[in-house]
Design an enzyme around this catalytic site. Sequence first.
Site, mmCIF file in Angstrom:
data_model
loop_
_atom_site.group_PDB
_atom_site.id
_atom_site.type_symbol
_atom_site.label_atom_id
_atom_site.label_comp_id
_atom_site.label_asym_id
_atom_site.label_seq_id
_atom_site.Cartn_x
_atom_site.Cartn_y
_atom_site.Cartn_z
ATOM 1 N N ASN A 9 6.783 -7.571 -0.895
ATOM 2 C CA ASN A 9 6.079 -6.296 -0.893
ATOM 3 C C ASN A 9 6.806 -5.249 -1.724
ATOM 4 O OD1 ASN A 9 8.192 -6.289 0.858
ATOM 5 N ND2 ASN A 9 7.256 -4.851 2.277
ATOM 6 N N PHE A 26 -2.891 -7.025 18.568
ATOM 7 C CA PHE A 26 -2.406 -5.750 18.051
ATOM 8 C C PHE A 26 -3.153 -5.400 16.774
ATOM 9 C CE2 PHE A 26 0.213 -3.397 15.107
ATOM 10 C CZ PHE A 26 0.584 -2.330 15.898
ATOM 11 N N THR A 70 8.576 2.790 2.673
ATOM 12 C CA THR A 70 8.428 1.728 3.660
ATOM 13 C C THR A 70 7.001 1.640 4.148
ATOM 14 O OG1 THR A 70 9.166 0.940 5.800
ATOM 15 C CG2 THR A 70 9.145 3.311 5.483
ATOM 16 N N GLY A 71 6.658 0.459 4.547
ATOM 17 C CA GLY A 71 5.357 0.274 5.150
ATOM 18 C C GLY A 71 5.385 0.619 6.629
ATOM 19 N N ASP A 72 6.563 0.895 7.117
ATOM 20 C CA ASP A 72 6.744 1.147 8.540
ATOM 21 C C ASP A 72 6.204 2.510 8.944
ATOM 22 O OD1 ASP A 72 7.627 -0.203 10.714
ATOM 23 O OD2 ASP A 72 9.584 -0.595 9.809
ATOM 24 N N ARG A 101 13.278 1.785 18.209
ATOM 25 C CA ARG A 101 11.827 1.602 18.210
ATOM 26 C C ARG A 101 11.408 1.517 19.663
ATOM 27 N NH1 ARG A 101 11.105 -1.339 12.963
ATOM 28 N NH2 ARG A 101 9.321 -2.494 13.723
ATOM 29 N N LYS A 157 0.953 -3.087 25.971
ATOM 30 C CA LYS A 157 2.119 -2.372 25.450
ATOM 31 C C LYS A 157 1.747 -1.778 24.097
ATOM 32 C CE LYS A 157 4.713 -5.781 22.792
ATOM 33 N NZ LYS A 157 4.375 -7.199 22.950
ATOM 34 N N ASP A 190 13.836 -6.383 -0.845
ATOM 35 C CA ASP A 190 14.159 -7.777 -0.613
ATOM 36 C C ASP A 190 12.929 -8.640 -0.453
ATOM 37 O OD1 ASP A 190 13.390 -6.671 1.801
ATOM 38 O OD2 ASP A 190 14.514 -8.167 2.921
ATOM 39 N N ASP A 248 13.532 0.012 -0.070
ATOM 40 C CA ASP A 248 12.691 -0.496 0.999
ATOM 41 C C ASP A 248 13.467 -0.281 2.287
ATOM 42 O OD1 ASP A 248 10.751 -1.992 2.295
ATOM 43 O OD2 ASP A 248 12.022 -3.775 2.154
#
Lengths: 368, 1066
Positions: free
Chosen positions: B755, B480, B614-616, B534, B503, B752, B359
């Site tokens: 998910n 968002f 990753t969900g990112d 980021r 933003k 961790d 993850d």
Amino acid sequence: MMASSYNAKEEDGHHSGASSGTGLSKNKKPDNTAFKQQRLPAWQPILTAGSVLPAFFVIGLIFIPIGIGLYVTSNNIKEFEIDYTGVSSDSPCYNCAKNFTWNTTEPCVCTVNFTLLQPFESNVFMYYGLSNFYQNHRRYVKSRDDRQLNGDLSALTDPSKECEPYRKSGDVSIAPCGAIANSLFNDTLVLYYVDSNNSKIEVPLVKKGIAWWTDKHVKFRNPAGNSNLTLAFRDTAKPVNWAKPVYELDPSDPDNNGFINEDFIVWMRTAALPTFRKLYRIIQKKSGTTPTLPNGNYMLNITYNYPVLSFDGRKRMILSTISWMGGKNPFLGIAYITVGSICFFLGVVLLIIHHKYDNRNTSADIPS
Amino acid sequence: LSSSIENHRTLGSRTIYVGHRPCPANEVFIPPKFCDNRIVSSKYTVWNFLPKNLFEQFRRIANFYFLIIFLVQVIVDTPTSPVTSGLPLFFVITVTAIKQGYEDWLRHKADNEVNKYRVTVLEDGRRIQKESEKIKVGDVLEVEEDETFPCDLILLQSSRDDGTCFVTTASLDGESNHKTHYTVPDTERDVESLNATIECEQPQPDLYKSLGPENLLLKGATLKNTQSICGKSIIAFFTGTILKMGKTILSKALVCTTLKYVWQSKPGQDEPWYNEKTLKEKETNLYLNMFTDFLSFMVLFNFIIPVSMYVTVEMQKFLGSFFISWDKDFFDSEIEEGALVNTSDLNEELGQVEYVFTDKTGTLTQNNMEFIECCIDGHQYKYRDASSEVDGFCVTDGPMNTVQQKAGREREELFLRALCLCHTVQVKEGFIASSPDEIALVQGAMRYGFTFLGLESKTMKILNRTNDVEMYELLHVLNFDPVRRRMSVIVRSISGETLLFCKGADSSIFPRVKQEEVEKIRMHVERNATDGYRTLCVAYKHLTAEEYDQVDSGLREARLALQDREEKLMAVYNQVETGMNLIGATAVEDRLQEEAAETMEALQGAGIKVWVLTGDKMETAKSTCYACRLFKRNTELLELTVRTLESPGKRREDRLHDLLLEYHKKTVQDAPPAKTRVASQDYGFIVDGATLSMVLNSSSENNLHDYKDLFLQICQNCTSVLCCRMAPLQKAQIVKMVKNSKGSPITLSIGDGANDVSMILEAHVGIGIKGKEGRQAVRNSDYAIPKLKHLKKLLLGHGHLYYVRIAHLVQYFFYKNLCFILPQFLYQFFCGCSQQPLYDAAYLTMYNICFTSMPILAYSLFEQHISIEMLLENATLYRQIGKNAMLRWGPFLYWTLLGVFHGLVFFFGVWFLFSNPALQDNGQAFGNWSYGTIVFTILVFTVTLKLALDTRHWTWINHFVIWGSLAFYVFFSFFWGGVIWPFLRQQRLYFVFANMLSSVSAWLVIIVLILLSLLPEILYVVLRKPRGPYARQKLVQSSAGGIQSPRSSARPLLMRTFSDESNTVS
């Protein structure tokens, strides 16, 4: 120590659903012991050509002389073996073998003549040998009752089931029961020395000391409570194939009669392989320098009671002297010489390797 | 305080009656049947434990096999007594039952803790305390602050004025931030008299979608405990060995039975006069006899698969796993915990891992955002001091102390105000927000002098640089969402100005701002993204009163819409967020975990392929990969994402097809042969969730089913794979796909958060990190470690050792039983194939239990053929045991040959000796039991000394058990043969051992045969160069040669241009 640690672990694992995770755990730091950290002091032997080399040479140098010694010892043992089964028609026991019947009152006797080319010094041991006789067959091996043989009275009259079909004769239980006892070797061998005058001199055969001491004195016992063996065995029957009951095995010597008859005990120790020999008699060495069995002609008188042709067996009589390593057997000597030579040879090979790749080995010796 | 209604997640769409008061309008009231709220993770109850556990145990093929053998021994007249196999079997079954019973008891305890949890239920206007398990669907619950939701809930009423509540879903999706949930509109009335029904949709497996309804609160997902699965390689080897051995036994038994009947067919052999059969035996049918003979042989040879092997392996695994939990290197002083072992069955798998799925957030990174720099009007503001980086536009120095080369003060303050206003952060003993990025931004603004003081009744307060409090009325929050990838607020200042601050990701902001401002900022954003930060762009817009009124009414209308609310809101959002002015951009760093890069590098050095799931978003994840050195400077990235699929004039499917083929050609077909791989090009592969589902679900179309294959092959030829935008189930899908691919490699998942649970459960080995995000991952993992960096020692150190240990254990067991039973088999040729055992029953039973078990157990617990430090230093050592190297054909053949050789030596050596059984110096002869005892003595000494030769790490325990076992054997033999045992029917071994020792020949043959047996082994050890020194020596060279990659800086300098897509708030 282990259990407590396991508990701690489990408690931790089965945390309740709440997500507030940390907190409760206290003093969970693992002990810094050598055992738990897998850091016990350890010896780390590294076998390299360098370190094994001397060992190989030493083994070679020890084994080869031992082997030679063994080989010589074995060769010095005198052994004489004669087959008296009576298979071929020119054999003296041919008739006895051919005409064998179980229910005969007249024993068949045959005589085998032989010549010893060399004198037998020291104690000479007389063996009988059987071939193709499966004393190690499972059905056979288990067919005995050690309780009965140990003098247990209840087992005397009610032998173990293992003895079937040699357990009872009619309604009377057999003593000693079982296939092993039933098939007791019952040829009688008598040895005569034929001297230069052609007169027969009977060679004295000692029938004691042929069985293991512990067998004779502990494992085998006559039924207790009655010094008269005839009475002790009165409720039992003789084994089917025996000519006489167990209490008449050696009527002359009460110490060698009944279950503690040494011939019987020797037979009861089942052989490892289908071709085997069993100690029959001992010829004690004579005082002085005369050999126990001088070279010359001998006569073996056989009371032929034991049929072996039905299962294609053979019977032998063996005379042998004994060394500290037992009977004649070149195997050990050869084995030692072979292994010693292999070690020596490997030592040489390793020496070459060691020299050729010297650098590699020295760098490999760096301790961790 | 928030009151809520339970909404149990059951399959199918259902109507739920709130508070059990059916609506009067309903014609028929059907009492709905929902299951209760009880959690049952335990397996047994007191009543069904014995039958169920026994059934479970005998379903294991090995136990069943031993049961059959036992039954055969009971029924058929066999050479050995049923005790010989019954006793060990009973022992194994009992120990396993106790262990499983204890574990289940612990589960019961854990279940009870959750089920008996007190909750407050509102029933007929009263508050009633209930146990959690008694909650019924439709109950109204009251949940206080910091309590866990005992079930899935719908938020009806909150103690907060605005009808919201903050929820952390750390235990669900791994995100430790706070999420805002809203009450169901129009439930301001008293909940105690509320009549309502809820139509709830079918539960979705996709956690992200289910989280969508913002008034649905999901129960802290309690996933069931991991079913204990045994180590794959060992099990495979076990099964393989058992099958092989089973075949051996069968063939041996067949050979013997055949030979027996051939032998018996000769006249006089079957039943010589001295050895007649019993009446019963004579009467039995010939074929039945053959069958029982066959069974007897099987029983005799079955010792080759000893029950004790299972006991020893189980013990080794159980005891061995303590070394992991005892390891002080795994102790983390921060959380005061060490490693945790949830299953001991997988220790050796740790040494076989080929794929690591990790993850990102919380595992590779700390999920701890830090504001790094910002850019206002193209001028860079870096907070850190002492930086001399030269950028195309400005020189960086301290914050705002020079006027020169800086943006105008007005712009600066506008930017900082935007940062302070445009967020959903709450102030409560620090900042609370649904995204850690937002907190970082607010904190960043604080550093430059603008402090957000909080939100009070729709008024936001800001403390500005001159220590004045500025007040803004918060008019609207345009939340968002991942589609828009931006958020906005509309505020009204004291002066009456209406402002919109927005933003979002550069890709979503740039098209919506005036283009002349974009180019200045783009450069910064791209550079920041390459550095692994980021980035977010900030824009603003003035709204006139008319504009605002329009927006306001639009938003209100959309929010009240009953149908397509989302779409309508979106339309309004898109309409208002146009024509903005770009002010600047921010860069936030997601900190890497301690030694994350070193760990990843070590794993790659060990030949393990690391996949980041990753969900990112892609850019964020990519930058993390660079920071972790998963992607290196020379790594060529292959991208298969929604973006690369978008190509003008082509269907996405076709594009996917082309790309897959192209990448396949590049990585698989053009790849140089494996030997020269070292110098070849490294590939990194990037795929996103949407594309992945296209690949995986493409089977409906023609000729596309091999996409999966192509995809897998590409992945397997890349050093690292990055999968971004993954839903938890997709993570598991990926793991499953790799797990089931050719060669079925061992997979390891590490994560961790909740998910990650799906992939942790899916992989062979699941590792949980005891992070901040709850305990779900830890509870469902096989091993839990406090930090990512511990993975290195777990795999390279413990895993390597465990694998070597257990592989040796299994093979040694196999070997020692082969040379145990081979003489037994050979003996059948000399005893008329009568199943006569060569060894006494005591020896048969004790061989594996007492005489030879302890040394190998000690070996398998303490052996360190290479020291742990060495293993950690040289990751390449891990490759040596890869692909189950020690349990492959080669080593198996070696052990088999060794076993056969030893068996032959033992049997025939003694056989030659017994050509003259007069072995004592008094002329007395030895019998069959002496024969067996001599063979057995040689056997015990040889196999023990063979192990001694293998032992590279002699602790006092090894010395104790090896020499102790031998001494015990001698002592036991004396003792066993020294007494007439009243319970024995036959005193077979009476003084056999003592007599054997009184014979010089027996001594000599024992010595020479042991030496002869060990000679090849010694030679092999010497010539092969044992793993230890040889590896060591090789390593000395390799480290001198500098093969190890140099420790480069954590942030690689990249000249790669990133695409227009960039990072956004997650």
